[in-house]
Scaffold this motif. Structure first.
Motif, short mmCIF file in Angstrom:
data_model
loop_
_atom_site.label_atom_id
_atom_site.label_comp_id
_atom_site.label_asym_id
_atom_site.label_seq_id
_atom_site.Cartn_x
_atom_site.Cartn_y
_atom_site.Cartn_z
N ASP A 101 37.49 99.61 -82.63
CA ASP A 101 38.19 100.72 -83.25
C ASP A 101 37.33 101.36 -84.33
OD1 ASP A 101 40.30 102.46 -83.70
OD2 ASP A 101 41.20 101.16 -85.21
N ARG A 102 37.36 102.67 -84.39
CA ARG A 102 36.69 103.42 -85.45
C ARG A 102 37.39 104.77 -85.59
NH1 ARG A 102 33.86 107.38 -83.06
NH2 ARG A 102 33.07 106.99 -80.98
N HIS A 103 37.17 105.39 -86.72
CA HIS A 103 37.76 106.70 -86.99
C HIS A 103 37.28 107.71 -85.94
CE1 HIS A 103 39.60 109.86 -89.32
NE2 HIS A 103 38.49 110.56 -89.17
N GLY A 104 38.22 108.40 -85.28
CA GLY A 104 37.88 109.47 -84.35
C GLY A 104 37.69 109.06 -82.90
N ILE A 105 37.80 107.77 -82.58
CA ILE A 105 37.54 107.36 -81.20
C ILE A 105 38.59 107.90 -80.23
CG2 ILE A 105 38.67 105.10 -81.24
CD1 ILE A 105 36.04 104.17 -79.62
N LEU A 106 39.86 107.95 -80.63
CA LEU A 106 40.91 108.50 -79.77
C LEU A 106 40.64 109.97 -79.48
CD1 LEU A 106 43.56 108.33 -78.23
CD2 LEU A 106 44.76 108.72 -80.39
N GLN A 107 40.24 110.72 -80.49
CA GLN A 107 39.93 112.13 -80.30
C GLN A 107 38.79 112.31 -79.30
OE1 GLN A 107 38.90 114.22 -83.88
NE2 GLN A 107 38.62 116.16 -82.81
N GLU A 108 37.76 111.48 -79.41
CA GLU A 108 36.63 111.56 -78.46
C GLU A 108 37.07 111.24 -77.04
OE1 GLU A 108 32.74 109.86 -79.31
OE2 GLU A 108 33.33 109.78 -81.42
N LEU A 109 37.91 110.22 -76.88
CA LEU A 109 38.41 109.86 -75.55
C LEU A 109 39.18 111.02 -74.92
CD1 LEU A 109 39.75 106.22 -76.11
CD2 LEU A 109 38.07 106.92 -74.41
N ILE A 110 40.12 111.55 -75.67
CA ILE A 110 40.94 112.64 -75.16
C ILE A 110 40.10 113.87 -74.85
CG2 ILE A 110 42.78 114.27 -75.76
CD1 ILE A 110 44.11 111.93 -77.27
N HIS A 111 39.17 114.20 -75.73
CA HIS A 111 38.32 115.38 -75.52
C HIS A 111 37.48 115.22 -74.26
CE1 HIS A 111 35.10 118.31 -76.27
NE2 HIS A 111 36.06 119.00 -76.84
N MET A 112 36.88 114.04 -74.07
CA MET A 112 36.05 113.84 -72.89
C MET A 112 36.88 113.94 -71.62
SD MET A 112 33.65 110.69 -71.65
CE MET A 112 32.24 111.18 -72.63
N ILE A 113 38.02 113.29 -71.59
CA ILE A 113 38.83 113.25 -70.38
C ILE A 113 39.45 114.61 -70.07
CG2 ILE A 113 40.89 112.22 -69.33
CD1 ILE A 113 40.17 109.67 -71.06
N SER A 114 40.07 115.22 -71.06
CA SER A 114 40.77 116.49 -70.84
C SER A 114 39.83 117.69 -70.74
CB SER A 114 41.78 116.75 -71.96
OG SER A 114 42.83 115.86 -71.88
#
Length: 168
Positions: A101-114
Motif C-alpha cells: 500500500d502507498r499513497h495514490g496506488i488506487l488512483q493509478e490502478l483505476i486510471h490504467m484500467i479505465s
C-alpha cells in the motif's frame, strides 16, 4: 404473451443437441445458446465443456472446474465438446490484485484500467492493512485474453505484487 402462447412455448420440444459434434457457443447482448455455470463463471477464450442439463439446455463449465470433473464422471453421455463462436457481448471477470500500500496506488490502478485499457470496472473492493492492500475487481471484458492483458499491465504498477483472475 397470452397464457395459450406461454403453454405452447413450454410444450414445444427443443432441438436435439448432437453430442457427437462440437457445439458452437454463441451469444450477443440479447440471446445465447447456453448458460454459464455459476461455480466457475467461464468467459470466451477459456477452455470449456458443455453439459446438457435436465431441461435439455447447455451449461458451460471451465475444464478446470471441480464440478465439471464430477459431471464428466457421472454423466458422460451428456457432455459436449464446445468451441467459442465469435462473441460480441462482454463478460464479467473477477481479478484479485495484491501489493504494498502507498499513497495514490488506487488512483493509478483505476486510471490504467479505465483510461489506458478502456475496460469497464463494474465493482471494486479494496482494503489495506499493515502496509499491504488486497483488491477485488470485477470488470467487463471481451475474453480471457483481455483479462490476461489487464493482469500483466497492472503488475507493472509500482507496489503491485500480484494480479490474477479468480475463477472458482
Amino acid at each position: 404473451e397470452s397464457k395459450a402462447e406461454a403453454e405452447t412455448a413450454e410444450n414445444t420440444p427443443k432441438a436435439k443437441i448432437n453430442t457427437k459434434e462440437t457445439y458452437e457457443l454463441s451469444y450477443d447482448e440479447n440471446s445465447s445458446n447456453f448458460h454459464i455455470a455459476e461455480c466457475c463463471c467461464p468467459i470466451p477464450g477459456d477452455d470449456v465443456m458443455g453439459f446438457i442439463d435436465d431441461n435439455g439446455e447447455v451449461v458451460v463449465h471451465a475444464l478446470t472446474c471441480p464440478r465439471a470433473q464430477v459431471l464428466k464422471a457421472s454423466f458422460g453421455s451428456r457432455i459436449l465438446a464446445t468451441r467459442w463462436k465469435t462473441v460480441t457481448a462482454k463478460s464479467l471477470a473477477h481479478v484479485r490484485i495484491e501489493g504494498i500500500d502507498r499513497h495514490g496506488i488506487l488512483q493509478e490502478l483505476i486510471h490504467m484500467i479505465s483510461s489506458h485499457m478502456a475496460i469497464d470496472i463494474r465493482k471494486l473492493n479494496i482494503e489495506a492493512h499493515d502496509e499491504v492492500f488486497d483488491c477485488d475487481l470485477w470488470v467487463r471484458v471481451a475474453d480471457a485474453e483481455a483479462v490476461n492483458s489487464l493482469c500483466s499491465k497492472v503488475k507493472t504498477i509500482n507496489g503491485v505484487q500480484s494480479a490474477s483472475r479468480i475463477q472458482i
